[in-house]
Design an enzyme around this catalytic site. Structure first.
Site, PDB file in Angstrom:
ATOM      1  N   GLU A   1       0.853  -1.199   0.000  1.00  0.00           N
ATOM      2  CA  GLU A   1       0.000   0.000   0.000  1.00  0.00           C
ATOM      3  C   GLU A   1       0.889   1.248   0.000  1.00  0.00           C
ATOM      4  O   GLU A   1       0.587   2.210   0.714  1.00  0.00           O
ATOM      5  CB  GLU A   1      -0.925   0.026   1.217  1.00  0.00           C
TER       6      GLU A   1
ATOM      7  N   CYS B   1     -10.959   2.659   6.143  1.00  0.00           N
ATOM      8  CA  CYS B   1     -10.227   3.894   6.435  1.00  0.00           C
ATOM      9  C   CYS B   1     -10.570   5.024   5.467  1.00  0.00           C
ATOM     10  O   CYS B   1     -10.631   6.188   5.872  1.00  0.00           O
ATOM     11  CB  CYS B   1      -8.726   3.624   6.428  1.00  0.00           C
TER      12      CYS B   1
END
Lengths: 641, 641
Positions: A303, A400
């Site tokens: 990520e 998130c």
């Protein structure tokens, strides 16, 4: 080090513009509710009273999802008081209070699911990350309502953390595995004036990546629990101390939150060494590792970051949260440097990389923001390749991004202005009104503009009494030609522009007018020659808005489109499209399909006979608005011929 | 269905040419030894006497690695008898005999490591695959030496399999999870005249993908061992019966071996329905799913196929074994159809996709054959991105590719000619001599040529006595202009060419000469407009040879190179380069770097000012020869401007 500027808080700035206002309203009316709905339906809101055997076992990061929604609600309450929302929050706050341990500890997972296991793996298990988001929410709620309960709860937790972590004997020399708490503690310090919170943030920033007695904390804690450290320390920027780092590496969101928090610490502690490290990392990011959308972190593997000039398109990860984190960091460095170098990137990430993360309807979200989208393969089922088109999701298991979008959108006007000693800096252009504390008084500044669609921004400045101060206007880096008039009189911008801000210093009287015109031709953007994926291609931009082509406006097979070097593209305001956008229109070329048609017996997959090209009309729409209509292909980088 | 042609066996054809002969010699002198060395050092050769507790536990596919090396040795013994090699093989054969179970069962892993577990997972555990390779080796060894021992061992194992699998009551209705045994059984049938082996192959091909009583065998066996079937059946082309399949899907090597085996069954059983299915799958492959190298199977996810027109470059998998499997299949369909449509692909895969799999030195191998190579990221270590350059390996844990290369190279001349009723077909051009059984006699045919570097091929035909037959010469699909003379007299090719073969029918006398000239200009190849990755790009080809650019001959940053549409590329023979190759030379353009140079404070990752281009000389080398010098970038598809 000069004292950084002070951002004008979002509570003092009202946006009433064509671009952001509808999105902010949707954020409040739809996205906030959607966040509530999904937090509730997934068990995140009921987690505080979870018992063994119940469904929806509290996950290690659920506290943060709830906290970010609470923070967004608090921002919304500030501008739009609403008792029912306040009640919802108070219920959660009561739950938190009931759950809080005697020593102040407050983490749902480690109180209810794995009691006794706290702090065993702060690298991987998000405890300090959750604490940070809860603190941000508590501070926001305190500012919004004046009620101290939540703030007090979080002070008790912060005190608990402060006792646990630090350089003293008996304390753990650890720091957040997912950074976030650093910037939250500085906020808590501002809200409470308790310097221990700033000191703790400073400790976290400075301790990170050190090896006291030759031992790295994450190895120490891994050994203590009988395991091995699960990832390289660089994944969370803990491979060496921050001030020795030269490249942005690892998980992109973690990196941005660390840099933002470190900037806060540097500002409060007047730490030029730390700022220097941040400047160096900034240069590495924006000169070598940022995408044309302002998105960052191209790979799903970590990520995060890969290597210089790596710019995949279809597979680019570019997490929504990472673009938001970049806004946080850019905003902070802007305060230090008073330089458009930073605010340009803030604008880029806001209008493109971040904004694409939420649908126009406010209820669907991107986690990843690729710069091209074609058919993707899911796998092979029943012998047929299964394809899908990438699209926004209603929610995510790891939520998130939607919870981050909702809080930045609810506080967006806070990025528009800053106040320096005797100056007001304007970073972003959008119609609305601000009340700014400068020259010893409250000065009202209004912007009237259709930015980013139109080129003119009209300012009216209304001091309560005549006063000398500077109005500093950002002349964006993308703007080749800007003109400015004060009360109808042309100002020579070159003479007054420093670091990309035009400093209009004068004695202002009520009703003084400033007219700024930022030329916005359609621009073709090239990427650096070392960037291999976009080589031979251009991206289209107008003002701060990056464009893309969608299949629905054009045709299937966008990859084959070639934009002739001399093709004219004209901007057109389309009020009924995508909530009102300027589109770019022109002609391009693509190969004629008929030359490739296959007969029953003879196919043609490769040809040494050259294809003829045909002319096709094209229409580009803003990148942030893609995937709001029919599912289909999308492409930002276009072949040029 | 017309009876398929008969390939002239490799034992009757000697290549003595500029292109293949050095590679074949290296294969025998180096690659064969390397295979022995690694099979030995990794415990594969000692596996037959392995005991619990020993190192190097026999893996489920190790039998096949040894078998393929044995097969290659056998081919080598045929042309180059060598007692020491024969001794090495005999030792293994003794081990196999000693290990063989009373009922004929013979699989090292399931005899020594997991006794009693045989046939529990024929989908995933390679037992029947290993059997196939052992049979191929045994047949080859029998032909090479006349010794029956290995053949007899494998007949006993085949009998055991034949008893176990089949449609009768009490038999398992299963078939190989990794196909291979099908084509091996047809070879065993040819070697032994035992029709049961052909019938078993036929059963395997026809049973595959059926659902007797609604149940798929792979689900049945998974349930029996208490598990779930681990992958979708399409992974091994068992989702529906082969004759219902329309798309090439799943694992590419499995697919190729199945189709080759099915073609053998179709030929022996005169099964037009099966052939029709194969033709349909062929069209799907070569019209939509093959790469410009003749490589197939673009993704590592399933080591296989994705969807139509998917042509990644840097990440393309294109396993060496899959290109070899494609040669097997193409060769078989060529025998059926007498059409260059198939032999063109065979040539393409041989000269490019397959041949790249082994270094010029014969001791380093590619498993994957991407069509571009740039820096790859290994991960982040100690905070710095770690890169590597893709290169050949000395060996692999899964060693299918080196053991496949060595056996095809040792039998390569078997792909050059076929005999039809009264015709000799020439599929491949390479200097050498063949003895062909046609028109009731042995006819010697020699080719004298520097193909693929030069355009002229001179044939001399030497029948023992004058005889009428046809010499059919492939006029490759890549050839825009071919000319032909017989004994100095021009032949009108158009009039005698059928399905891409020029049929020269005449009464041949000893010493008759045929001169074929195949024009070989440098060609620019486009991919189909639906192929998104190579859009806007061209690949360079001359004759059957695909070219690439390597960094070592050019510069770093090959991605930025643009080939002007009118740039001339000239072919040049370079005897001292890469064992002697024709290179392509010309001028291209790339962006000037100095415009992008960064100052200390201002970087440029994106620019709306357009770059200037500079002219650069370029040199392209054959794709098969890449990665034999300095490690660096490589690119086949080049931007065209």
């Amino acid at each position: 080090m000069a004292k950084p500027m002070t951002p004008v808080p979002f509570t003092d700035v009202t946006l009433d513009d064509v671009f952001w206002r509808p999105r902010i309203d949707t954020n409040r009316n739809v996205t906030l509710e959607i966040n509530y709905k999904h937090n509730k339906s997934t068990g995140r809101l009921a987690q505080f009273t979870w018992k063994k055997g119940d469904h929806h076992e509290p996950h290690i990061f659920w506290d943060s999802d709830v906290a970010k929604w609470m923070e967004a609600v608090a921002y919304s309450l500030t501008t739009h008081p609403d008792k029912s929302w306040e009640k919802r929050l108070d219920a959660v706050i009561d739950d938190l209070e009931a759950m809080q341990q005697k020593d102040g500890y407050l983490n749902t997972h480690f109180i209810l699911v794995e009691p006794g296991e706290r702090w065993r793996n702060i690298k991987g298990e998000h405890e300090l990350y959750c604490a940070g988001h809860l603190i941000e929410a508590a501070v926001a709620y305190f500012y919004a309502t004046g009620k101290r309960k939540f703030l007090d709860i979080m002070c008790r937790y912060a005190d608990c953390i402060d006792k646990t972590f630090g350089p003293k004997k008996g304390q753990k020399r650890g720091y957040p595995g997912h950074q976030e708490l650093e910037l939250a503690l500085v906020k808590l310090y501002h809200a409470t004036d308790e310097k221990r919170y700033l000191d703790l943030a400073t400790f976290f920033v400075n301790e990170r990546g050190k090896r006291p007695n030759g031992k790295h904390y994450y190895d120490v804690e891994a050994k203590a629990r009988g395991g091995a450290c699960d990832r390289d320390h660089a994944y969370c920027q803990a491979h060496v101390p921050l001030r020795e780092q030269t490249e942005v590496v690892g998980h992109a969101v973690r990196a941005m939150y660390l840099y933002a928090g470190a900037a806060d610490v540097a500002a409060e502690t007047n730490d030029t060494g730390l700022l220097k490290a941040l400047d160096r990392l900034w240069d590495n990011l924006v000169n070598k590792r940022m995408h044309v959308t302002g998105g960052i972190g191209p790979t799903s593997q970590n990520e995060g970051f890969t290597f210089d000039y790596d710019m995949p398109d279809e597979t680019a990860y570019l997490e929504t949260c990472a673009a938001i984190g970049l806004v946080f960091w850019a905003h902070r460095l802007t305060q230090f440097h008073r330089d458009r170098k930073y605010s340009d990137v803030m604008e880029l990430a806001l209008y493109n990389g971040m904004l694409a993360g939420v649908s126009l309807s406010g209820d669907r979200f991107f986690y990843e923001n690729p710069t091209a989208s074609f058919l993707r393969m899911r796998g092979i089922q029943h012998g047929e390749s299964e394809f899908y088109r990438y699209e926004r999701s209603a929610w995510f298991g790891c939520a998130c991004c939607p919870t981050n979008v909702v809080r930045i959108m609810a506080s967006l006007s806070g990025y528009q202005y800053s106040v320096d000693r005797n100056a007001v800096y304007t970073h972003l252009y959008a119609a609305g009104k601000a009340t700014v504390n400068v020259a010893g008084q409250q000065v009202a500044i209004t912007q009237s503009t259709k930015y980013p669609w139109k080129e003119t921004i009209n300012f009216t400045v209304r001091p309560q009494r005549d006063a000398e101060f500077t109005l500093a206007l950002r002349i964006p880096g993308w703007c080749r030609k800007a003109t400015c008039e004060v009360n109808g009189k042309r100002v020579k911008l070159d003479a007054i522009t420093k670091k990309g801000y035009a400093h209009i210093k004068r004695t202002w009287s009520k009703g003084d007018k400033v007219k700024l015109v930022l030329d916005m031709p359609v621009e073709r953007i090239e990427a650096h020659p070392s960037a291999r994926q976009p080589a031979g291609m251009v991206a289209l931009k107008r003002g701060p808005v990056l464009y893309c082509l969608e299949q629905t406006d054009n045709f299937e097979g966008l990859h084959d489109l070639r934009l002739p070097a001399d093709a004219k593209l004209s901007a057109k305001w389309e009020p009924d499209l995508l909530g009102g956008v300027v589109t770019l229109n022109g002609k391009a070329k693509k190969r004629k399909g008929d030359q490739w048609k296959r007969t029953k017996t003879d196919g043609k997959l490769f040809s040494q006979d050259r294809s003829k090209l045909e002319s096709v009309p094209i229409k580009a729409v803003p990148y942030y608005a893609w995937c709001n209509r029919d599912l289909g292909e999308m492409r930002t980088w276009l072949l040029e011929s």
